[in-house]
Design a protein around this motif. Structure first.
Motif, PDB file in Angstrom:
ATOM      1  N   THR A   8       9.060  18.654  13.954  1.00 42.11           N
ATOM      2  CA  THR A   8      10.432  19.160  13.887  1.00 42.11           C
ATOM      3  C   THR A   8      11.473  18.069  14.157  1.00 42.11           C
ATOM      4  O   THR A   8      12.672  18.376  14.233  1.00 42.11           O
ATOM      5  N   GLY A   9      11.034  16.810  14.331  1.00 40.04           N
ATOM      6  CA  GLY A   9      11.981  15.703  14.416  1.00 40.04           C
ATOM      7  C   GLY A   9      12.208  15.139  15.798  1.00 40.04           C
ATOM      8  O   GLY A   9      13.198  14.424  16.011  1.00 40.04           O
ATOM      9  N   LYS A  10      11.321  15.377  16.747  1.00 39.23           N
ATOM     10  CA  LYS A  10      11.542  14.900  18.116  1.00 39.23           C
ATOM     11  C   LYS A  10      11.506  13.376  18.191  1.00 39.23           C
ATOM     12  O   LYS A  10      12.436  12.749  18.706  1.00 39.23           O
ATOM     13  N   THR A  11      10.433  12.762  17.678  1.00 40.81           N
ATOM     14  CA  THR A  11      10.311  11.305  17.734  1.00 40.81           C
ATOM     15  C   THR A  11      11.337  10.631  16.842  1.00 40.81           C
ATOM     16  O   THR A  11      11.887   9.575  17.193  1.00 40.81           O
ATOM     17  N   SER A  12      11.618  11.229  15.689  1.00 37.89           N
ATOM     18  CA  SER A  12      12.641  10.664  14.803  1.00 37.89           C
ATOM     19  C   SER A  12      13.992  10.648  15.485  1.00 37.89           C
ATOM     20  O   SER A  12      14.736   9.651  15.416  1.00 37.89           O
ATOM     21  N   ALA A  13      14.350  11.757  16.172  1.00 35.21           N
ATOM     22  CA  ALA A  13      15.622  11.807  16.889  1.00 35.21           C
ATOM     23  C   ALA A  13      15.666  10.761  17.995  1.00 35.21           C
ATOM     24  O   ALA A  13      16.722  10.148  18.247  1.00 35.21           O
ATOM     25  N   ALA A  14      14.527  10.540  18.665  1.00 32.23           N
ATOM     26  CA  ALA A  14      14.485   9.546  19.738  1.00 32.23           C
ATOM     27  C   ALA A  14      14.752   8.141  19.183  1.00 32.23           C
ATOM     28  O   ALA A  14      15.511   7.357  19.776  1.00 32.23           O
ATOM     29  N   LYS A  15      14.159   7.807  18.036  1.00 38.13           N
ATOM     30  CA  LYS A  15      14.363   6.476  17.455  1.00 38.13           C
ATOM     31  C   LYS A  15      15.792   6.310  16.940  1.00 38.13           C
ATOM     32  O   LYS A  15      16.399   5.234  17.086  1.00 38.13           O
ATOM     33  N   ILE A  16      16.332   7.360  16.322  1.00 39.99           N
ATOM     34  CA  ILE A  16      17.723   7.273  15.849  1.00 39.99           C
ATOM     35  C   ILE A  16      18.669   7.098  17.029  1.00 39.99           C
ATOM     36  O   ILE A  16      19.629   6.322  16.971  1.00 39.99           O
ATOM     37  N   PHE A  17      18.399   7.814  18.115  1.00 40.89           N
ATOM     38  CA  PHE A  17      19.228   7.693  19.311  1.00 40.89           C
ATOM     39  C   PHE A  17      19.143   6.274  19.882  1.00 40.89           C
ATOM     40  O   PHE A  17      20.163   5.697  20.296  1.00 40.89           O
ATOM     41  N   ALA A  18      17.937   5.709  19.893  1.00 43.32           N
ATOM     42  CA  ALA A  18      17.768   4.333  20.389  1.00 43.32           C
ATOM     43  C   ALA A  18      18.552   3.341  19.526  1.00 43.32           C
ATOM     44  O   ALA A  18      19.153   2.387  20.045  1.00 43.32           O
ATOM     45  N   LYS A  19      18.576   3.566  18.207  1.00 42.74           N
ATOM     46  CA  LYS A  19      19.350   2.687  17.329  1.00 42.74           C
ATOM     47  C   LYS A  19      20.851   2.847  17.559  1.00 42.74           C
ATOM     48  O   LYS A  19      21.603   1.870  17.600  1.00 42.74           O
ATOM     49  N   ALA A  20      21.282   4.109  17.697  1.00 46.22           N
ATOM     50  CA  ALA A  20      22.716   4.366  17.788  1.00 46.22           C
ATOM     51  C   ALA A  20      23.329   3.767  19.048  1.00 46.22           C
ATOM     52  O   ALA A  20      24.437   3.222  19.013  1.00 46.22           O
ATOM     53  N   ILE A  21      22.620   3.850  20.192  1.00 49.73           N
ATOM     54  CA  ILE A  21      23.199   3.336  21.440  1.00 49.73           C
ATOM     55  C   ILE A  21      23.154   1.811  21.500  1.00 49.73           C
ATOM     56  O   ILE A  21      23.888   1.206  22.289  1.00 49.73           O
ATOM     57  N   ASN A  22      22.326   1.189  20.661  1.00 46.40           N
ATOM     58  CA  ASN A  22      22.225  -0.281  20.658  1.00 46.40           C
ATOM     59  C   ASN A  22      22.923  -0.912  19.456  1.00 46.40           C
ATOM     60  O   ASN A  22      22.949  -2.142  19.349  1.00 46.40           O
ATOM     61  N   ALA A  52       0.833  -1.193   0.000  1.00 51.75           N
ATOM     62  CA  ALA A  52       0.000   0.000   0.000  1.00 51.75           C
ATOM     63  C   ALA A  52       0.877   1.255   0.000  1.00 51.75           C
ATOM     64  O   ALA A  52       2.018   1.255   0.473  1.00 51.75           O
ATOM     65  N   TYR A  53       0.320   2.337  -0.556  1.00 53.81           N
ATOM     66  CA  TYR A  53       1.063   3.595  -0.658  1.00 53.81           C
ATOM     67  C   TYR A  53       1.324   4.158   0.736  1.00 53.81           C
ATOM     68  O   TYR A  53       0.454   4.126   1.610  1.00 53.81           O
ATOM     69  N   GLN A  54       2.530   4.672   0.938  1.00 56.22           N
ATOM     70  CA  GLN A  54       2.895   5.295   2.200  1.00 56.22           C
ATOM     71  C   GLN A  54       3.116   6.794   1.982  1.00 56.22           C
ATOM     72  O   GLN A  54       3.646   7.206   0.941  1.00 56.22           O
ATOM     73  N   ALA A  55       2.705   7.567   2.954  1.00 59.54           N
ATOM     74  CA  ALA A  55       2.868   9.014   2.848  1.00 59.54           C
ATOM     75  C   ALA A  55       4.355   9.378   2.806  1.00 59.54           C
ATOM     76  O   ALA A  55       5.214   8.646   3.295  1.00 59.54           O
ATOM     77  N   LEU A  56       4.629  10.534   2.210  1.00 59.70           N
ATOM     78  CA  LEU A  56       6.022  10.959   2.039  1.00 59.70           C
ATOM     79  C   LEU A  56       6.741  11.095   3.370  1.00 59.70           C
ATOM     80  O   LEU A  56       7.915  10.743   3.491  1.00 59.70           O
ATOM     81  N   TYR A  57       6.042  11.631   4.385  1.00 64.95           N
ATOM     82  CA  TYR A  57       6.737  11.859   5.654  1.00 64.95           C
ATOM     83  C   TYR A  57       7.106  10.552   6.350  1.00 64.95           C
ATOM     84  O   TYR A  57       7.980  10.528   7.224  1.00 64.95           O
ATOM     85  N   ARG A  58       6.433   9.435   5.962  1.00 65.06           N
ATOM     86  CA  ARG A  58       6.801   8.135   6.510  1.00 65.06           C
ATOM     87  C   ARG A  58       7.933   7.506   5.696  1.00 65.06           C
ATOM     88  O   ARG A  58       8.858   6.926   6.257  1.00 65.06           O
ATOM     89  N   VAL A  59       7.867   7.645   4.378  1.00 60.14           N
ATOM     90  CA  VAL A  59       8.903   7.057   3.524  1.00 60.14           C
ATOM     91  C   VAL A  59      10.248   7.749   3.741  1.00 60.14           C
ATOM     92  O   VAL A  59      11.297   7.107   3.817  1.00 60.14           O
ATOM     93  N   TRP A  60      10.198   9.084   3.854  1.00 59.67           N
ATOM     94  CA  TRP A  60      11.425   9.868   3.954  1.00 59.67           C
ATOM     95  C   TRP A  60      11.713  10.299   5.389  1.00 59.67           C
ATOM     96  O   TRP A  60      12.373  11.314   5.617  1.00 59.67           O
ATOM     97  N   ARG A  61      11.274   9.525   6.333  1.00 60.16           N
ATOM     98  CA  ARG A  61      11.579   9.821   7.732  1.00 60.16           C
ATOM     99  C   ARG A  61      13.080   9.627   7.962  1.00 60.16           C
ATOM    100  O   ARG A  61      13.654   8.628   7.517  1.00 60.16           O
ATOM    101  N   PRO A  62      13.743  10.551   8.659  1.00 65.33           N
ATOM    102  CA  PRO A  62      15.202  10.422   8.874  1.00 65.33           C
ATOM    103  C   PRO A  62      15.551   9.134   9.608  1.00 65.33           C
ATOM    104  O   PRO A  62      14.905   8.768  10.582  1.00 65.33           O
ATOM    105  N   GLN A  63      16.581   8.453   9.121  1.00 66.30           N
ATOM    106  CA  GLN A  63      17.069   7.233   9.747  1.00 66.30           C
ATOM    107  C   GLN A  63      18.465   7.398  10.335  1.00 66.30           C
ATOM    108  O   GLN A  63      18.989   6.487  10.969  1.00 66.30           O
TER     109      GLN A  63
END
Length: 579
Positions: free
Chosen positions: A49-63, A2-13
């Motif tokens: 402005t990227g709060k949740t995205s930063a939280a997920k990236i931080f969770a990935k980086a420390i693990n 199914a089609y995904q919205a742009l903000y989900r596809v291009w969410r910062p990783q």
């Protein structure tokens, strides 16, 4: 799929993919590389402005066992599981729907268990300000003494609603609004990757309409792509956002400034017939007027905000429009905008707004000084009026000469003979109500003013965002049990405050909570305050002398004016100089 919205596809990783938050991403990366990881973080800022995205990236980086310079690899099993939301050790909770004490107690019980797969167990609590008071209290103990290998990341758009006891136990990061230029560059990158044809001016319109939110920008871009059949054009962007072109805004504002009511109403009618949103159109006019005012003082700021697209018509209009006219227009626009929120007929308010703005333009045109060559024609048209004006000018010139030649020691005599002097004011400025000011001065004390100055920052924090913006350039200058005098740095904000009954009520209610007394609040312009104070002391010199004699008949006689000044402002501030 199914089609995904742009903000989900291009969410910062990765941290480097985040837009406009360089200070925050650099700090988090350095904390990871130096192993200086805190047990709790607070990410605060506007939506998108990227709060949740930063939280997920931080969770990935420390693990991530393959992270480089604080960046996750996004290829290992742990990174991919966190990206897909399937890792049990990274728990994302929506506090808006899980805001009770039981939910937080459940977290407190489970947090004791060690992580199963990852190195750290990470709790991401979104919209944490929605937690109840009991839930905050339940979370407090866990934040104060957290178990090993557990990290809390709290995200919120309203940090002022979070208890100070919670904030003090976290590292706070304030995410700022994303600049329109950064949003524009990100959308251009995405469109190039998708190989979608676009108009650069259309992307700029979308970037400005997003108002600092990257997610909002991508959502509008997604909508414009659907509307334009996978193509971004200026017309489509204007239709989707409800905005109007700069040319149309320049035409409308120029017509109102020229006082051409008929032409301005015709332009407004064409805007409404095109299906433009009334509130959005008002926002555009406010933004355009603000840019005109700002361009007169700091052109580079406007050029950066407009991404270099400042037209010659805009520059010409900014140079020809006085700042006072723009103040009056912005005040009128703000008043109408607030009224439009509660009406089902915004078109009517827009028409009233257009007429009022044109009246402001007409008043400015009438008050503008006429060229010398035009005087004979005016004299021919109405010679009696011209002669009357000339006589008034001559009288004013003679009065000015007399005041300039008068000795300095006659100031107090002149003030005494005029118990209700009027300070010269700009056109349209409301006069200070001395009947409310003088009673406060009569019983003002330095101790009361010090008490109020200590509570003033907390009082401002209790106001709404709009009210706090008005009161930011003000400060209390005198206080008594009978009231408070507040001075404004700018006369146009003083003018606005005196007509805002809701602001006055909010200040008085706030004082009641802070110091236990709902003192009446009186506003004065800062540039007029010294004259008002000096006039009061001079006019009440005899009364102050009698009061001084009654209180200390056996003490050496002191100047009552000096005594009152010391009582009002403190002995350490008052300096007495001989004549």
């Amino acid at each position: 799929m199914a089609y995904q919205a742009l903000y989900r596809v291009w969410r910062p990783q990765r941290f480097e993919d985040m837009i406009g938050q360089e200070v925050i991403t650099r700090t988090l990366k350095n904390a990871i590389t130096t192993n200086q990881i805190s047990h709790a973080y607070l990410f605060a800022g506007p939506r998108g402005t990227g709060k949740t995205s930063a939280a997920k990236i931080f969770a990935k980086a420390i693990n991530c066992h393959h992270q480089v310079d604080g960046e996750p690899c996004n290829e290992c099993e742990t990174c991919q599981a966190i990206t897909n939301g399937t890792l049990n050790d990274v728990i994302e909770i929506d506090a808006a729907s899980n805001n009770g004490v039981e939910e937080i107690r459940d977290i407190r019980d489970k947090v004791k268990y060690a992580p199963t797969v990852a190195d750290y167990k990470v709790y991401i609590i979104d919209e944490v300000h929605m937690l109840s008071t009991g839930a905050f209290n339940a979370l407090l103990k866990t934040l104060e003494e957290p178990p090993a290998n557990v990290i809390f990341i709290l995200a919120t758009t309203e940090p002022h609603k979070i208890p100070a006891t919670i904030i003090s136990r976290t590292q706070r990061f304030d995410f700022k609004r994303i600049a329109a230029s950064d949003s524009y560059e990100r959308m251009i990158y995405i469109l190039d990757q998708k190989k979608v044809p676009y108009d650069e001016q259309a992307v700029k319109v979308i970037a400005k309409a997003a108002e600092g939110g990257m997610r909002d920008a991508l959502s509008i871009l997604d909508q414009a792509l659907s509307f334009g059949d996978n193509e971004i054009t200026l017309d489509n962007a204007l239709l989707v956002t409800g905005s109007v072109t700069h040319e149309l805004l320049a035409t409308f504002v120029g017509q109102t400034l020229a006082g051409d009511t008929k032409a301005a109403l015709a332009t407004l009618q064409s805007v409404l017939e095109a299906g433009k949103d009334a509130e959005r159109f008002t926002e555009d006019i406010i933004g355009y007027s603000r840019d005109l005012l700002l361009y007169q003082q700091a052109p580079q700021l406007v050029e950066e905000a407009e991404m270099g697209s400042v037209s010659e018509d805009f520059q010409k209009l900014a140079s020809q429009t006085p700042a006072q006219t723009m103040y009056a227009m912005i005040n009128e626009l703000n008043a109408i905008q607030q009224q439009m929120r509660y009406t089902t007929h915004p078109d009517v308010y827009l028409e009233i707004l257009t007429i009022k703005l044109a009246e402001i333009g007409q008043q400015q045109g009438q008050s503008a000084p006429a060229p010398t060559a035009a005087v004979p024609a005016a004299a021919t048209a109405n010679p009696a009026a011209v002669q009357s004006l000339q006589r008034e000018v001559e009288q004013l010139q003679q009065t000015v000469k007399q005041l300039q030649s008068a000795p300095a020691n006659t100031t107090s005599t002149a003030a005494t003979s005029k118990p209700k002097p009027r300070v010269a004011k700009a056109s349209g400025t409301k006069e200070v109500n001395l009947a409310k000011v003088y009673p406060v001065l009569g019983s003002a004390t330095r101790e009361k003013l010090n008490q109020l100055q200590e509570a003033w920052p907390d009082l401002l924090n209790c106001l709404s965002v709009t009210q706090r913006a008005v009161m930011k350039v003000s400060q209390p200058v005198a206080a008594a049990d009978s009231g408070v005098i507040v001075a404004f740095d700018y006369s146009f904000l003083y003018q606005r405050a005196t007509t805002d009954s809701e602001l006055t009520d909010a200040l008085e209610n706030g004082l009641d909570r802070m110091i236990g007394t709902a003192l009446p609040v009186v506003f004065v312009p800062k540039d007029e305050w010294p004259v008002i104070r000096k006039t009061y002391l001079a006019a009440h010199q005899a009364e102050l002398q009698e009061h001084s004699d009654a209180e200390a008949p056996k003490e050496p006689q002191a100047d009552p004016v000096v005594s009152k000044a010391e009582e009002l402002f403190g002995k350490e501030i008052v300096e007495v100089k001989p004549d």
